[in-house]
Design a protein around this motif. Structure first.
Motif, short mmCIF file in Angstrom:
data_model
loop_
_atom_site.label_atom_id
_atom_site.label_comp_id
_atom_site.label_asym_id
_atom_site.label_seq_id
_atom_site.Cartn_x
_atom_site.Cartn_y
_atom_site.Cartn_z
N SER A 51 67.93 27.78 48.02
CA SER A 51 67.37 29.13 47.69
C SER A 51 68.49 30.13 47.93
O SER A 51 68.71 30.32 49.25
CB SER A 51 65.83 29.38 47.94
OG SER A 51 65.66 30.74 47.62
N VAL A 52 69.22 30.66 47.11
CA VAL A 52 70.49 31.58 47.61
C VAL A 52 69.89 33.11 47.04
O VAL A 52 69.36 33.24 46.07
CB VAL A 52 71.51 31.27 46.83
CG1 VAL A 52 72.89 32.28 47.23
CG2 VAL A 52 71.85 29.95 47.20
N GLN A 53 70.19 34.04 47.77
CA GLN A 53 69.77 35.52 47.72
C GLN A 53 70.72 36.27 48.14
O GLN A 53 71.47 36.06 49.18
CB GLN A 53 68.31 35.93 48.05
CG GLN A 53 67.27 35.35 47.62
CD GLN A 53 66.12 35.38 48.04
OE1 GLN A 53 65.96 36.15 49.06
NE2 GLN A 53 64.64 35.14 47.53
N ALA A 54 70.88 37.35 47.51
CA ALA A 54 71.97 38.26 47.86
C ALA A 54 71.44 39.62 47.98
O ALA A 54 70.72 40.11 47.04
CB ALA A 54 73.36 38.46 47.00
N ASP A 55 71.81 40.51 48.93
CA ASP A 55 71.53 41.67 49.20
C ASP A 55 72.41 42.73 48.14
O ASP A 55 73.19 42.38 47.30
CB ASP A 55 71.62 42.44 50.71
CG ASP A 55 70.56 41.72 51.28
OD1 ASP A 55 69.36 41.37 50.82
OD2 ASP A 55 70.77 41.70 52.57
N CYS A 56 71.77 43.86 48.06
CA CYS A 56 72.69 44.92 47.17
C CYS A 56 74.17 44.73 47.58
O CYS A 56 74.53 45.08 48.66
CB CYS A 56 72.04 46.35 47.59
SG CYS A 56 70.44 46.42 46.98
N ALA A 60 76.13 35.83 46.13
CA ALA A 60 75.65 34.78 46.53
C ALA A 60 75.81 33.53 45.39
O ALA A 60 75.57 33.57 44.26
CB ALA A 60 74.05 34.83 46.63
#
Length: 85
Positions: A51-56, A60
């Motif tokens: 599970s890959v997530q990126a912030d603002c 990712a």
């Protein structure tokens, strides 16, 4: 060693050894079939993708990526609040 050759040279002994050898092959094959039937190999479980997530403003990427290019820039139409510098 001569007693072994004397034992094997008798026709009756060769016949008995042939039957015993054939019986062992049949028994080993049956045992192998039973083991494979009653204890099948475990099914391999494929790993789940990460599970890959990126912030603002972050980037990712998950999995195997080859030959990809990433272009960064300002975020538009996002709900990210600007951080003071």
């Amino acid at each position: 060693m001569s007693s072994l050759w004397e034992f094997i040279s008798r026709k009756r002994n060769r016949e008995v050894l042939g039957w015993l050898g054939g019986g062992l092959v049949v028994a080993a094959t049956g045992l192998w079939a039973a083991i494979v039937y009653f204890f099948p190999p475990q099914k391999s479980v494929e790993p789940r993708p990460a599970s890959v997530q990126a912030d603002c403003g972050g980037v990712a990427i998950g999995g195997s990526v080859f030959g990809a290019s990433i272009t960064g820039g300002n975020t538009t139409n996002s709900d990210c609040s600007s951080k003071p510098k």
